[in-house]
Design a protein around this motif. Structure first.
Motif, PDB file in Angstrom:
ATOM      1  N   UNK A  27       0.649  -1.322   0.008  1.00  0.00           N
ATOM      2  CA  UNK A  27       0.030   0.053   0.029  1.00  0.00           C
ATOM      3  C   UNK A  27       0.935   1.242  -0.041  1.00  0.00           C
ATOM      4  N   UNK A  28       2.311   0.801  -0.077  1.00  0.00           N
ATOM      5  CA  UNK A  28       3.071   2.096  -0.108  1.00  0.00           C
ATOM      6  C   UNK A  28       3.357   2.562  -1.700  1.00  0.00           C
ATOM      7  N   UNK A  29       3.135   1.389  -2.354  1.00  0.00           N
ATOM      8  CA  UNK A  29       3.431   1.395  -4.042  1.00  0.00           C
ATOM      9  C   UNK A  29       2.740   2.862  -4.545  1.00  0.00           C
ATOM     10  N   UNK A  30       3.476   3.425  -5.610  1.00  0.00           N
ATOM     11  CA  UNK A  30       3.074   4.570  -6.150  1.00  0.00           C
ATOM     12  C   UNK A  30       1.953   4.452  -7.165  1.00  0.00           C
ATOM     13  N   UNK A 118     -13.895  -4.460  -5.218  1.00  0.00           N
ATOM     14  CA  UNK A 118     -14.182  -3.041  -5.684  1.00  0.00           C
ATOM     15  C   UNK A 118     -13.184  -2.226  -5.491  1.00  0.00           C
ATOM     16  N   UNK A 119     -12.240  -2.240  -4.466  1.00  0.00           N
ATOM     17  CA  UNK A 119     -11.474  -1.480  -4.168  1.00  0.00           C
ATOM     18  C   UNK A 119     -10.340  -1.185  -5.338  1.00  0.00           C
ATOM     19  N   UNK A 131     -10.826   2.289   0.505  1.00  0.00           N
ATOM     20  CA  UNK A 131     -11.548   1.068   0.465  1.00  0.00           C
ATOM     21  C   UNK A 131     -11.087   0.042   1.452  1.00  0.00           C
ATOM     22  N   UNK A 132      -9.655   0.020   1.202  1.00  0.00           N
ATOM     23  CA  UNK A 132      -8.741  -1.070   1.852  1.00  0.00           C
ATOM     24  C   UNK A 132      -9.032  -1.035   3.418  1.00  0.00           C
ATOM     25  N   UNK A 133      -9.252   0.201   3.743  1.00  0.00           N
ATOM     26  CA  UNK A 133      -9.447   0.300   5.017  1.00  0.00           C
ATOM     27  C   UNK A 133     -10.544  -0.535   5.690  1.00  0.00           C
ATOM     28  N   UNK A 134     -11.715  -0.304   4.722  1.00  0.00           N
ATOM     29  CA  UNK A 134     -12.888  -0.863   5.144  1.00  0.00           C
ATOM     30  C   UNK A 134     -13.062  -2.295   4.841  1.00  0.00           C
ATOM     31  N   UNK A 135     -12.439  -3.030   3.710  1.00  0.00           N
ATOM     32  CA  UNK A 135     -12.268  -4.430   3.511  1.00  0.00           C
ATOM     33  C   UNK A 135     -11.411  -5.117   4.373  1.00  0.00           C
ATOM     34  N   UNK A 136     -10.299  -4.385   4.916  1.00  0.00           N
ATOM     35  CA  UNK A 136      -9.265  -4.960   5.807  1.00  0.00           C
ATOM     36  C   UNK A 136      -9.801  -5.134   7.402  1.00  0.00           C
ATOM     37  N   UNK A 137     -10.902  -4.195   7.485  1.00  0.00           N
ATOM     38  CA  UNK A 137     -11.336  -4.274   8.884  1.00  0.00           C
ATOM     39  C   UNK A 137     -12.469  -5.644   9.008  1.00  0.00           C
ATOM     40  N   UNK A 158      -2.196  -3.674   6.976  1.00  0.00           N
ATOM     41  CA  UNK A 158      -2.891  -3.090   5.548  1.00  0.00           C
ATOM     42  C   UNK A 158      -3.672  -1.835   6.085  1.00  0.00           C
ATOM     43  N   UNK A 159      -4.360  -1.822   7.103  1.00  0.00           N
ATOM     44  CA  UNK A 159      -5.104  -0.871   7.427  1.00  0.00           C
ATOM     45  C   UNK A 159      -4.423   0.317   7.836  1.00  0.00           C
ATOM     46  N   UNK A 160      -3.182   0.125   8.809  1.00  0.00           N
ATOM     47  CA  UNK A 160      -2.439   1.052   9.130  1.00  0.00           C
ATOM     48  C   UNK A 160      -1.542   1.785   7.745  1.00  0.00           C
ATOM     49  N   UNK A 161      -1.073   0.795   7.022  1.00  0.00           N
ATOM     50  CA  UNK A 161      -0.290   1.291   5.588  1.00  0.00           C
ATOM     51  C   UNK A 161      -1.184   2.018   4.750  1.00  0.00           C
ATOM     52  N   UNK A 162      -2.296   1.517   4.646  1.00  0.00           N
ATOM     53  CA  UNK A 162      -3.491   2.194   3.704  1.00  0.00           C
ATOM     54  C   UNK A 162      -3.683   3.591   4.476  1.00  0.00           C
ATOM     55  N   UNK A 163      -3.795   3.755   5.495  1.00  0.00           N
ATOM     56  CA  UNK A 163      -3.980   5.193   6.254  1.00  0.00           C
ATOM     57  C   UNK A 163      -2.583   5.939   6.062  1.00  0.00           C
TER      58      UNK A 163
END
Length: 173
Positions: A27-30, A118-119, A131-137, A158-163
């Motif tokens: 999730x750090x990929x550009x 979807x994300x 969307x990853x924050x939601x799905x990963x939860x 993944x949640x932290x990295x997405x944020x």
């Protein structure tokens, strides 16, 4: 027994931990294509994690996710460019979860992977991160039920990295 787990469960946990490392990087990929490639590797590690833990719903749905990631990575090719793919994949995930459900908690991974599909179908990396924050939860909650330590850590990372990615790339724009 290793640390109170069978050898199979221990091996499963190792695959979950491998997914953690790859997921943080993903999730750090550009670009969306790089996020999808890294997510392909995460999917393989998580699929193996669930297989060794005996989490049937997780295994079956992650096979679909593996195929999904290949489709989305190659959407610039004519065969994979059709806009119906995300919807078809979401229906397949929902349908398969009915046949391979381990119990009521299987709905958690089903919802998580539908949102995840979807994300990943989005072409905007920032929208994907939201969307990853939601799905990963949802997937995190499933991992609690199947006691996937690596899976729980992976989804938390993944949640932290997405944020972090949301914040980092918001400032860049």
């Amino acid at each position: 027994m290793i640390l109170g787990m069978t050898v199979m469960e221990f091996i499963g946990q190792i695959f979950g931990l491998i997914a953690v490392v790859i997921s943080f990087i993903a999730y750090q990929m550009p670009t969306q294509k790089k996020i999808l490639f890294m997510n392909l590797l995460v999917t393989v590690a998580i699929l193996l994690n669930y297989a060794f833990l005996g989490a049937t719903t997780g295994v079956i749905l992650n096979v679909v996710c593996f195929i999904r990631n290949i489709i989305f990575m190659n959407r610039d090719k004519k065969i994979f460019s059709y806009k119906f793919y995300p919807y078809l994949l979401m229906v397949i995930i929902g349908g398969l979860s009915l046949f391979f459900s381990e119990g009521a908690y299987s709905i958690l991974i089903t919802i998580g992977l539908i949102v995840n599909t979807f994300a990943l179908s989005l072409t905007n990396p920032q929208a994907t991160r939201y969307c990853m924050v939601i799905s990963c939860s949802f997937i995190f909650a499933y991992n609690i039920f199947v006691f996937s330590i690596g899976g729980m850590i992976n989804e938390a990372v993944a949640i932290i990295s997405s944020i972090l990615g949301i914040i980092r790339h918001r400032k860049a724009n």
